[in-house]
Design a protein around this motif. Structure first.
Motif, PDB file in Angstrom:
ATOM      1  N   SER B 330      50.895  78.320  53.762  1.00 48.78           N
ATOM      2  CA  SER B 330      49.992  77.909  54.828  1.00 48.78           C
ATOM      3  C   SER B 330      50.409  78.450  56.185  1.00 48.78           C
ATOM      4  CB  SER B 330      49.924  76.388  54.902  1.00 48.78           C
ATOM      5  OG  SER B 330      49.725  75.855  53.632  1.00 48.78           O
ATOM      6  N   MET B 331      51.531  79.155  56.240  1.00 48.49           N
ATOM      7  CA  MET B 331      51.973  79.665  57.536  1.00 48.49           C
ATOM      8  C   MET B 331      51.145  80.892  57.921  1.00 48.49           C
ATOM      9  SD  MET B 331      56.060  79.405  56.906  1.00 48.49           S
ATOM     10  CE  MET B 331      56.792  77.845  56.373  1.00 48.49           C
ATOM     11  N   PRO B 332      51.003  81.146  59.232  1.00 41.81           N
ATOM     12  CA  PRO B 332      50.293  82.367  59.631  1.00 41.81           C
ATOM     13  C   PRO B 332      51.051  83.607  59.152  1.00 41.81           C
ATOM     14  CG  PRO B 332      51.165  81.186  61.550  1.00 41.81           C
ATOM     15  CD  PRO B 332      51.436  80.338  60.365  1.00 41.81           C
ATOM     16  N   TRP B 333      50.324  84.720  58.964  1.00 42.76           N
ATOM     17  CA  TRP B 333      50.953  85.849  58.267  1.00 42.76           C
ATOM     18  C   TRP B 333      52.200  86.411  58.927  1.00 42.76           C
ATOM     19  CZ3 TRP B 333      51.498  90.594  60.410  1.00 42.76           C
ATOM     20  CH2 TRP B 333      50.661  90.915  61.484  1.00 42.76           C
ATOM     21  N   PRO B 334      52.314  86.457  60.272  1.00 43.28           N
ATOM     22  CA  PRO B 334      53.563  87.025  60.805  1.00 43.28           C
ATOM     23  C   PRO B 334      54.783  86.205  60.379  1.00 43.28           C
ATOM     24  CG  PRO B 334      51.921  86.775  62.529  1.00 43.28           C
ATOM     25  CD  PRO B 334      51.407  86.050  61.350  1.00 43.28           C
ATOM     26  N   ILE B 335      54.601  84.877  60.309  1.00 50.54           N
ATOM     27  CA  ILE B 335      55.715  84.015  59.917  1.00 50.54           C
ATOM     28  C   ILE B 335      55.970  84.162  58.420  1.00 50.54           C
ATOM     29  CG2 ILE B 335      56.575  81.648  59.936  1.00 50.54           C
ATOM     30  CD1 ILE B 335      55.925  82.041  62.665  1.00 50.54           C
ATOM     31  N   ARG B 336      54.880  84.274  57.655  1.00 52.52           N
ATOM     32  CA  ARG B 336      55.045  84.455  56.223  1.00 52.52           C
ATOM     33  C   ARG B 336      55.822  85.734  55.942  1.00 52.52           C
ATOM     34  NH1 ARG B 336      49.678  84.931  53.527  1.00 52.52           N
ATOM     35  NH2 ARG B 336      48.991  83.901  55.427  1.00 52.52           N
ATOM     36  N   PHE B 337      55.526  86.760  56.721  1.00 51.09           N
ATOM     37  CA  PHE B 337      56.250  88.019  56.595  1.00 51.09           C
ATOM     38  C   PHE B 337      57.740  87.802  56.897  1.00 51.09           C
ATOM     39  CE2 PHE B 337      57.906  91.832  58.724  1.00 51.09           C
ATOM     40  CZ  PHE B 337      57.799  92.732  57.685  1.00 51.09           C
ATOM     41  N   LEU B 338      57.984  87.023  57.932  1.00 49.05           N
ATOM     42  CA  LEU B 338      59.367  86.736  58.337  1.00 49.05           C
ATOM     43  C   LEU B 338      60.148  86.042  57.220  1.00 49.05           C
ATOM     44  CD1 LEU B 338      60.678  87.237  61.118  1.00 49.05           C
ATOM     45  CD2 LEU B 338      60.255  84.851  61.649  1.00 49.05           C
ATOM     46  N   THR B 339      59.475  85.167  56.473  1.00 49.79           N
ATOM     47  CA  THR B 339      60.196  84.446  55.424  1.00 49.79           C
ATOM     48  C   THR B 339      60.737  85.409  54.358  1.00 49.79           C
ATOM     49  OG1 THR B 339      58.229  84.098  54.065  1.00 49.79           O
ATOM     50  CG2 THR B 339      58.771  82.375  55.644  1.00 49.79           C
ATOM     51  N   TYR B 340      60.073  86.556  54.196  1.00 48.29           N
ATOM     52  CA  TYR B 340      60.551  87.513  53.201  1.00 48.29           C
ATOM     53  C   TYR B 340      61.864  88.167  53.606  1.00 48.29           C
ATOM     54  CZ  TYR B 340      56.182  87.273  50.633  1.00 48.29           C
ATOM     55  OH  TYR B 340      55.131  86.845  49.881  1.00 48.29           O
ATOM     56  N   LEU B 341      62.173  88.131  54.906  1.00 49.98           N
ATOM     57  CA  LEU B 341      63.377  88.813  55.376  1.00 49.98           C
ATOM     58  C   LEU B 341      64.620  87.940  55.265  1.00 49.98           C
ATOM     59  CD1 LEU B 341      61.958  90.550  58.563  1.00 49.98           C
ATOM     60  CD2 LEU B 341      62.177  91.446  56.255  1.00 49.98           C
ATOM     61  N   PHE B 342      64.432  86.660  55.008  1.00 51.33           N
ATOM     62  CA  PHE B 342      65.584  85.762  54.885  1.00 51.33           C
ATOM     63  C   PHE B 342      65.728  85.339  53.424  1.00 51.33           C
ATOM     64  CE2 PHE B 342      64.440  85.217  59.359  1.00 51.33           C
ATOM     65  CZ  PHE B 342      65.675  85.330  59.959  1.00 51.33           C
ATOM     66  N   ALA B 343      66.975  85.346  52.953  1.00 50.79           N
ATOM     67  CA  ALA B 343      67.186  85.058  51.532  1.00 50.79           C
ATOM     68  C   ALA B 343      66.893  83.616  51.101  1.00 50.79           C
ATOM     69  CB  ALA B 343      68.603  85.448  51.131  1.00 50.79           C
ATOM     70  N   PRO B 344      66.966  82.607  51.974  1.00 44.84           N
ATOM     71  CA  PRO B 344      66.749  81.245  51.482  1.00 44.84           C
ATOM     72  C   PRO B 344      65.459  81.082  50.699  1.00 44.84           C
ATOM     73  CG  PRO B 344      67.598  81.135  53.689  1.00 44.84           C
ATOM     74  CD  PRO B 344      67.396  82.595  53.384  1.00 44.84           C
ATOM     75  N   ARG B 345      64.442  81.802  51.084  1.00 46.20           N
ATOM     76  CA  ARG B 345      63.173  81.719  50.381  1.00 46.20           C
ATOM     77  C   ARG B 345      63.342  82.027  48.893  1.00 46.20           C
ATOM     78  NH1 ARG B 345      57.519  84.011  51.228  1.00 46.20           N
ATOM     79  NH2 ARG B 345      56.886  83.932  49.069  1.00 46.20           N
ATOM     80  N   TYR B 346      64.075  83.111  48.597  1.00 50.34           N
ATOM     81  CA  TYR B 346      64.271  83.512  47.203  1.00 50.34           C
ATOM     82  C   TYR B 346      65.195  82.540  46.484  1.00 50.34           C
ATOM     83  CZ  TYR B 346      62.585  87.685  49.497  1.00 50.34           C
ATOM     84  OH  TYR B 346      61.850  88.543  50.245  1.00 50.34           O
ATOM     85  N   PHE B 347      66.163  82.048  47.253  1.00 49.62           N
ATOM     86  CA  PHE B 347      67.142  81.143  46.640  1.00 49.62           C
ATOM     87  C   PHE B 347      66.482  79.809  46.268  1.00 49.62           C
ATOM     88  CE2 PHE B 347      71.394  78.800  47.174  1.00 49.62           C
ATOM     89  CZ  PHE B 347      71.799  79.155  45.904  1.00 49.62           C
ATOM     90  N   VAL B 348      65.670  79.275  47.171  1.00 47.78           N
ATOM     91  CA  VAL B 348      64.994  78.011  46.887  1.00 47.78           C
ATOM     92  C   VAL B 348      64.087  78.160  45.671  1.00 47.78           C
ATOM     93  CG1 VAL B 348      63.244  76.399  47.744  1.00 47.78           C
ATOM     94  CG2 VAL B 348      65.112  77.085  49.232  1.00 47.78           C
ATOM     95  N   SER B 349      63.355  79.262  45.624  1.00 47.35           N
ATOM     96  CA  SER B 349      62.463  79.482  44.487  1.00 47.35           C
ATOM     97  C   SER B 349      63.258  79.587  43.180  1.00 47.35           C
ATOM     98  CB  SER B 349      61.629  80.738  44.758  1.00 47.35           C
ATOM     99  OG  SER B 349      61.400  81.444  43.577  1.00 47.35           O
ATOM    100  N   SER B 350      64.388  80.325  43.202  1.00 44.52           N
ATOM    101  CA  SER B 350      65.195  80.452  41.982  1.00 44.52           C
ATOM    102  C   SER B 350      65.778  79.114  41.571  1.00 44.52           C
ATOM    103  CB  SER B 350      66.355  81.424  42.193  1.00 44.52           C
ATOM    104  OG  SER B 350      65.951  82.565  42.856  1.00 44.52           O
TER     105      SER B 350
END
Lengths: 379, 394
Positions: B330-350
């Motif tokens: 639900s975040m606006p796209w620039p922020i959504r893009f930013l989440t891809y640059l930080f690893a926590p996103r991948y770690f939380v999903s895993s």
């Protein structure tokens, strides 16, 4: 007396220089809070949108297509819809998080609906994200319910059609008519970020002197312990206060929050009382810490629970009773509630005072505890 | 001062042994490990803080609403209106305050003494039987928009349930039966936010250990002046780097095992994936977190700046940009893009997949690859920036 004030003023100046003379730490007082305010005010949303929905239709009759059209129409929530031909691929898609939810419509759906025979729709949701799953579940139920009501009114002709509108309740949102999560986040962040800055400045100030060995110099100076404490707190209070004003202005200028002039004055008062109680906590940590690392960790050990239990991300009422007292002694909880109220609700002075008074005893207790501990550590 | 003297002594001893790289590394490693063990704050961050966080995430952070303070305005005193009132009273979600006049309750919305008001108007029975629009009205306090939204859903759900129990309008009764929506929530049958929050919160904990702790280690050497002592020894950039990396990596793995054991045994979160997959995911994330922490500390130069950097680049993304609490979609796209640059996103999903679903390699493998890549980028930059002479360092 005059001498004492002079000594405190000198120490204050020295402390301010210690923080401000370094280009990087000067930047850190302004840059990051600004950046965080911008990023997090956009990011902090619990709303569920842009979900990918999976559909497995075994029936392509009119009723099934009508129902599907309703899901297609809810584009804000279900941005993409993917179609599958068997249950196995649906399962895989859920496993791989390609879709958050899947709907299965059986082979005789349309036939049964036209005849008015009860029919079943299966929904599978991915519970790994519990919040999104429960919101989407509610949403799907509602779409199906609405669909059923319209179908029935079409089948049974008017009369009942009117009764269906019973469901349309008008909900008005006060204080935030567009239900904009940004408004809530920005007003709360003013408190959260202020907390962080003040805490770090105070928690590291004495620890840094200890680590670098300049604390002894401070002790052999004519400064008394109380004066050292005051000299250490004034810069933090000053900087925290300025930081608070700065962020308030940002909130009004960039995010258009409806703060009145009277609200501004009330907010300044609240920030001031709040900063006092946080300085107490920071000095307390600082008196215990021998190194800056310890000071930082102490500050952090306080900051995280304070942020989690302040109502910023999740309401304090959700916390079980036996843990909730922690929220009631948390100055940040009062700050966040107050700044939201003052920013958005234009409260009367009496309401603000009735909400803000706990900050005073909390501040007194933390400052007294810090002083007592500091004196003991000096001996 | 003691530290400095020790490290000078040990380096002198090392030089006497010739340029034996192994002994050098071993000595430095020992120094780092001792530094961790002898500072109670390292133990605090590795073992005590994770416990506090785990505890807070399992009890203090909950998206399941309870005891919402709402007001009900009963403008009509019919039996139907009272019946609706008791539907609200019977729900554990609400804590009611009843009044006759909405003017009594409206001021209480300011400051949150009430979160919402349900108005049962004077013409409630008439409107309801005639099937007019809006038999009841709701006013929600929108100050906390997210919570306001949830409260609105809860109130509407109670109203709908009451309506269907009434079965007054035939259509409602029939509607309940015509299509039966059977929902099954996989992996988290009771849709508990806790089960999703706890695995995710491990990401915050690992960030603390990985980024916070390491961000201080190099900055500390500069500030205390012991970096000069280190630089005068024959250590190479790689050695220095390795010795800053290994102890904290092991500390992170140990903390991970501890919190996993507590989550699964103490807090009843299932671990459906395998231990080895968990170890792999954690290692990949730690490479990122440690790389980030070391980079911050090399760039920062003093501990105050390092702590700020660690908070901003480490902790806050792990909390806010990871999908742990807030919805990334639900975040606006620039922020959504930013989440891809930080690893926590991948770690939380895993972590969520590993704990709640199992070893789903289609999710875990890409996540591990991206985290390793991000980690490698940080580690390479750090290794290049790691000071080897006094001039380049400061």
């Amino acid at each position: 007396m005059k001498l004492m004030l002079y000594r405190i003023a000198r120490l204050t100046k020295k402390e301010l220089l210690a923080v401000l003379k370094d280009r990087r730490s000067r930047f850190l007082l302004i840059g990051p809070p600004l950046l965080q305010l911008l990023i997090f005010s956009f990011a902090a949303t619990l709303e569920v949108r842009n979900v990918t929905l999976g559909v497995y239709m075994e029936d392509h009759g009119r009723a099934a297509r009508d129902l599907l059209a309703r899901f297609q129409g809810a584009q804000r929530t279900f941005r993409t819809i993917r179609y599958y031909r068997d249950l196995k691929t649906v399962r895989q898609a859920i496993d791989n998080q390609e879709i958050l939810a899947a709907i299965h419509i059986g082979p005789d759906f349309s036939k049964h609906i036209e005849l008015g025979v009860p029919e079943r729709v299966q929904v599978i949701l991915d519970g790994r994200n519990a919040n999104a799953a429960s919101v989407v579940q509610g949403y799907i139920n509602r779409i199906v319910e609405d669909y059923v009501k319209e179908t029935l009114s079409r089948l049974h002709e008017p009369g009942i059609a009117k009764a269906t509108s019973l469901d349309s309740i008008v909900t008005r949102k006060w204080f935030n008519p567009n239900a904009d999560p940004q408004w809530s986040t920005v007003s709360a962040l003013v408190g959260v970020l202020c907390n962080l800055v003040v805490l770090l400045i105070t928690a590291l100030s004495i620890a840094r002197e200890r680590e670098l060995g300049t604390f002894e110099q401070l002790l052999v100076s004519p400064l008394r312990p109380a004066e050292i404490l005051i000299g250490k707190s004034v810069p933090a209070i000053l900087l925290g206060f300025i930081e608070g004003i700065f962020m308030t202005c940002m909130a009004v200028v960039i995010f258009d929050l409806p703060l009145t002039l009277k609200g501004f004055v009330l907010l300044l008062g609240t920030i001031f009382a709040f900063v006092f109680s946080v300085v107490g906590v920071g000095l307390f940590v600082s008196s215990i810490a021998k190194t800056q690392q310890q000071g930082f960790l102490g500050a952090f050990t306080y900051q995280v629970p304070a942020t989690l239990l302040c109502g910023f991300a999740t309401p304090v009422e959700n916390v079980p009773d036996w843990l909730r007292w922690l929220a009631y002694v948390n100055p940040l909880q009062y700050m966040v509630t107050l700044s939201r109220t003052i920013f958005l609700e234009n409260p009367s002075t009496r309401v603000v005072l009735s909400m803000a008074w706990p900050l005073v005893p909390i501040g007194l207790v933390t400052l007294a505890a810090a002083t007592a501990l500091f004196r003991r550590r000096m001996q | 001062m003691q530290d400095m003297k020790n490290s000078i002594d040990s380096t002198l001893r090392l030089q006497r042994h010739g340029h034996n790289r192994f002994i050098r590394i071993w000595g430095l490693l020992k120094k780092e490990v001792l530094q961790v063990l002898r500072d109670p704050s390292s133990i605090l961050i590795a073992f005590i803080l994770p416990l506090i966080l785990l505890f807070l995430f399992s009890y203090g952070v909950s998206l399941d609403l309870r005891e919402i303070k709402i007001g009900v305005v009963l403008e009509q005193d019919s039996s139907k209106a009272r019946d609706l009132l008791s539907a609200f009273q019977g729900s554990t979600y609400f804590k009611l305050r009843v009044a006759r006049d909405r003017r009594q309750l409206q001021p209480l919305l300011v400051g949150g003494r009430l979160q919402a008001i349900v108005v049962i108007p004077a013409e409630f029975t008439r409107r309801k039987y005639r099937g007019d629009d809006n038999p009841v009205q709701i006013i929600v306090r929108g100050t906390d928009a997210n919570t306001g939204e949830l409260i609105q859903h809860y109130i509407e759900a109670t109203w709908r349930r009451w309506l269907s129990q009434q079965g007054t309008a035939q259509s409602n009764a029939a509607a309940a039966n015509l299509i039966d929506v059977r929902s099954r929530v996989w992996f988290n049958e009771e849709v508990e936010s806790r089960a999703a929050l706890i695995p995710g919160s491990l990401a915050v904990i690992m960030t603390l250990i990985g980024t916070m702790l390491t961000s201080l280690v190099v900055a500390r050497e500069w500030e205390r002046g012991t970096m000069e002592a280190l630089l005068s020894t024959p250590v190479t950039r790689g050695d220095l780097f390795l010795c800053k990396f290994v102890p904290y990596f092991l500390l992170g793995i140990m903390a991970m095992i501890l919190v996993t054991v507590i989550s699964t045994w103490g807090l009843d979160v299932p671990l459906r994936g395998s231990f080895w997959a968990l170890l792999m995911v954690t290692s990949a994330f730690l490479a990122y977190a440690l790389g980030l922490g070391l980079l911050i500390s090399v760039v920062a130069g003093n501990q105050f700046v390092a702590t700020q950097g660690a908070l901003i680049a480490g902790f806050l993304p792990a909390f806010i940009l990871s999908g742990l609490v807030f919805e990334i979609n639900s975040m606006p796209w620039p922020i959504r893009f930013l989440t891809y640059l930080f690893a926590p996103r991948y770690f939380v999903s895993s972590l969520r997949t590993l704990f709640l679903a199992g070893d789903v390699w289609q999710i875990i493998a890409p996540n591990v690859i991206v985290m390793t890549l991000l980690g490698a980028v940080f580690l390479i930059i750090t290794a290049r920036k790691m000071p080897i002479t006094l001039e380049t360092g400061k």
